[in-house]
Every structure is written in structure tokens, then in C-alpha cells.
Design an enzyme around this catalytic site. Structure first.
Site, PDB file in Angstrom:
ATOM      1  N   ASP A   1       0.201  -7.552   1.466  1.00 49.90           N
ATOM      2  CA  ASP A   1       0.589  -6.152   1.639  1.00 49.90           C
ATOM      3  C   ASP A   1       2.106  -6.001   1.760  1.00 49.90           C
ATOM      4  OD1 ASP A   1       0.496  -3.444   1.793  1.00 49.90           O
ATOM      5  OD2 ASP A   1      -0.664  -3.335   3.641  1.00 49.90           O
TER       6      ASP A   1
ATOM      7  N   SER B   1       4.488   2.897   7.857  1.00 50.07           N
ATOM      8  CA  SER B   1       4.249   1.721   7.022  1.00 50.07           C
ATOM      9  C   SER B   1       5.490   1.334   6.228  1.00 50.07           C
ATOM     10  CB  SER B   1       3.109   1.979   6.030  1.00 50.07           C
ATOM     11  OG  SER B   1       1.869   1.819   6.634  1.00 50.07           O
TER      12      SER B   1
ATOM     13  N   HIS C   1       0.826  -1.216   0.000  1.00 49.20           N
ATOM     14  CA  HIS C   1       0.000   0.000   0.000  1.00 49.20           C
ATOM     15  C   HIS C   1       0.857   1.261   0.000  1.00 49.20           C
ATOM     16  CE1 HIS C   1       0.273  -0.148   4.552  1.00 49.20           C
ATOM     17  NE2 HIS C   1       0.375   1.151   4.361  1.00 49.20           N
TER      18      HIS C   1
END
Length: 358
Positions: A127, A210, A96
Site C-alpha cells: 500500500d 492516508s 489506495h
């Protein structure tokens, strides 16, 4: 509780730093007895406990050794983090973070100069993604990835990345839980993946973390910070101290395959072999998963499931929604035989399905 991806939109950030100055004066009152000539007028500050010094030294050593392996990744208007995987310039991050883009700007901890990187492969189902620097800078240092089987509740963790665009930031906490299965939303740029065996940590995970590194005190990456919990009751604001990281073992499995083959060839993830949608009962409550299509040569089709069937249980676990079915599947492996209960024409049936691979 819901979870949100920890990427950040590139918007101006103002940080207000409040400086607190403590003023102390050493004066005696008029009636106070004077000090003895032989008495010392100053006292040495008490020595810090040896254990505290040792722990602080451990923190600083880990940060010094690992932070140079954590980078900031800029993809258009989004910012995220990444971990240098090898000496060839491969970097592991979240799918992402890279989104649909192919080229990125990467900034290392030791330089303000932006480097160029290109996408090798993105794997939204877990992911994870791998990008590669087009030019390997001098002094690039690969991180060491730890053994996920040795991660235990209570271990001290450090989360390294670029929260809110603040590069080379470090937060600390502990491993709060292991083996969590978490579903990632698609809103806010998420992939919609359901990920098993995630590491839950109390180290602060904020937008921009992230794809960074969750590190133990041995200087090993034990996870890739990916999600932060949000509280719908507070307007989906972050729930402090509840973050999730993809385990290092999965990151290594995906990265090794991508670097060798250019894609993931063995996901290790189970599939039922259907596409489906959640359905509601007459009271507008979630009631199961309607089978929309069955995959050719998939486990569901071989077991006799058809479009229109409504799956209500998976291996004795109620599955009222597609998300709950995905979470139950994430706990299984390809080749597992699982009883699946479904309703067809008002009649409840059960079939044993041999799971295939995503």
C-alpha cells in the site's frame, strides 16, 4: 476490530465553530472590607510551568519544519495526503490514495495553487506509491525520514495531513504499539494488503490522512498513516485513538527502488507460492485455506503441495482463513524454511517450505 483506509471522498464539509465567551466582573460586595492603600489591586497571572512551555515550543518547531513537506493529493473524487520525499519533486503516499489513476492535483502547505503530478509506480502489496510533480515549485522541502528501529512505545507523535479535506491539519498522540500486522480490506478503496511491523498510534487518523506523515519530536517521519480501526459493533464507525502507519523504513525501501528503477525490485516480503481461498467445515466455521493454484518454481510446489490441498497450519500457527495465512506470511522473510501442515484426501501431512519472494 477491523481497519479502514483513511482516504476521503470529496464531499462538501460544513464545520460549525462554537465561540464561547467568558465574561468576568471585578466588583466587591457592600460589606466587603476595602483594600489597603498599599495593597495591589491586581495580581499577575501565574507563570506557566517551564516544562509546558518547552513542550509547546517543541510541538511548534516540529510543525513549522515538517508541515511544508506534507501535501494534499486529489485523485478524481478522492482526497489523500503525501510526503515530499526529495528535492526532485517525488512524493510518497499510499497506493489506495492513487488508485488506478495516473495524474493528480497536489496542493502544498505554502500555496493554494494546485500543482500537477504523475504516477511513477504504485505498489499495492505494501500500500505504497510514488508520484512526481511535473514542475518543481520554489521552496519545496523534502521531509526527513527516521529510523524505524528507534520507534518506541510512549514516544509523542504528530499526524499531519488533510483529514476530511482540511489541509495542513495536525493531531497529536503517542506511539501505542509497534510491530503490528494489519490486514487492509478492499472495501472503501483498500488494496487488500497485509502489512507487517506497522506503528500503532493514538494520534487521530481520519479519512484524508492516508499517505501523510506520522512525525516524532525530532521532526522525523516515522510512518505513513494508512489505516484507522473501526468497530463492527458500532456500525463500523471509527474506533477513536487506534490508527496505523506504515513504518518509515519500508516507505524508504520502496521509494528508493521506485525512484532508481521505476518499480519495486526487492520487496523483502515472503511468498508461499500459492493462490488460495478460505474454506468452511461442516459447522460453517473457517477450517483452512484451499490451494487453488501453485506457482511455478514457488516454494509450495517444490515442497509437494498441490491444488486441492487444504492448509491448516503455518509454522505451528493455525491458519483458518486466507487473511490469517497472509498475516502469518507477513512476519517471515524470503528464504525462511517453514513447516506447513495441510490435508489431502482426508489425511494430514506436513511439508517444509522454503519461502520465496513476492
Amino acid at each position: 476490530m477491523t481497519v479502514s483506509c483513511a482516504t476521503v471522498r470529496r464531499t462538501p464539509l460544513v464545520v460549525a465553530v462554537l465561540g464561547v465567551v467568558a465574561l468576568a466582573s471585578g466588583c466587591s460586595s457592600a460589606g466587603a472590607p476595602s483594600a489597603s492603600p498599599s495593597a495591589s489591586t491586581t495580581q499577575a497571572a501565574p507563570a506557566a510551568p517551564a516544562a509546558a512551555d518547552s513542550l509547546q515550543d517543541d510541538y511548534q518547531k516540529v510543525i513549522k519544519n515538517v508541515l511544508p513537506s506534507v501535501v494534499q493529493i486529489q485523485a478524481s473524487s478522492d482526497l489523500g495526503s503525501g510526503v515530499v520525499y526529495d528535492d526532485q519533486g517525488h512524493i510518497v503516499t499510499n497506493a489506495h490514495v492513487v488508485g488506478d489513476e495516473k495524474t493528480f492535483k497536489v496542493t502544498t502547505a505554502n500555496s493554494t495553487e494546485a500543482l500537477t503530478a504523475e504516477l511513477v509506480y504504485a505498489y499495492p502489496e505494501q500500500d505504497l506509491a510514488v508520484i512526481k510533480l511535473t514542475k518543481r515549485p520554489e521552496g519545496l522541502r523534502a521531509a526527513r525520514f527516521g529510523d524505524s528501529a528507534k520507534v518506541a512505545v510512549g514516544q509523542i507523535t504528530l499526524a499531519m495531513g488533510s483529514p476530511l479535506g482540511l489541509s495542513s491539519s495536525v493531531t497529536q498522540g503517542i506511539v501505542s504499539a509497534t510491530g503490528r500486522t494489519v490486514s487492509e480490506g478492499r472495501s472503501g478503496g483498500g488494496t487488500g494488503a497485509t502489512i507487517a511491523n506497522m506503528v500503532q498510534t493514538s494520534a487521530a487518523i481520519n479519512p484524508g490522512n492516508s499517505g501523510g506523515a506520522l512525525v516524532n519530536l525530532d521532526g522525523e517521519v516515522i510512518g505513513i498513516p494508512t489505516l484507522a480501526a473501526t468497530d463492527p459493533g458500532l456500525g463500523n464507525s471509527s474506533a477513536p485513538g487506534i490508527g496505523f502507519a506504515i513504518p518509515a523504513s519500508m516507505a524508504k525501501t520502496v521509494a528508493d527502488q521506485v525512484i532508481k528503477n521505476g518499480k519495486v525490485t526487492d520487496s523483502g516480503r515472503a511468498a508461499l507460492g500459492i493462490s488460495g481461498r478460505s474454506v468452511l467445515d461442516d459447522g460453517y466455521r473457517p477450517a483452512g485455506v484451499a490451494v487453488v493454484t501453485v506457482t511455478k518454481n514457488g516454494g509450495a510446489r517444490k515442497a509437494g503441495l498441490e491444488p486441492g490441498d487444504i492448509i491448516t497450519r503455518f509454522d505451528d500457527t493455525a491458519v483458518p482463513t486466507m487473511q490469517s495465512l497472509s498475516e502469518a506470511l507477513a512476519e517471515k522473510r524470503p528464504g525462511d524454511k517453514v513447516p506447513v501442515t495441510y490435508v489431502r484426501d482426508g489425511s494430514e501431512r506436513t511439508a517444509e517450505v522454503t519461502l520465496t519472494e513476492i
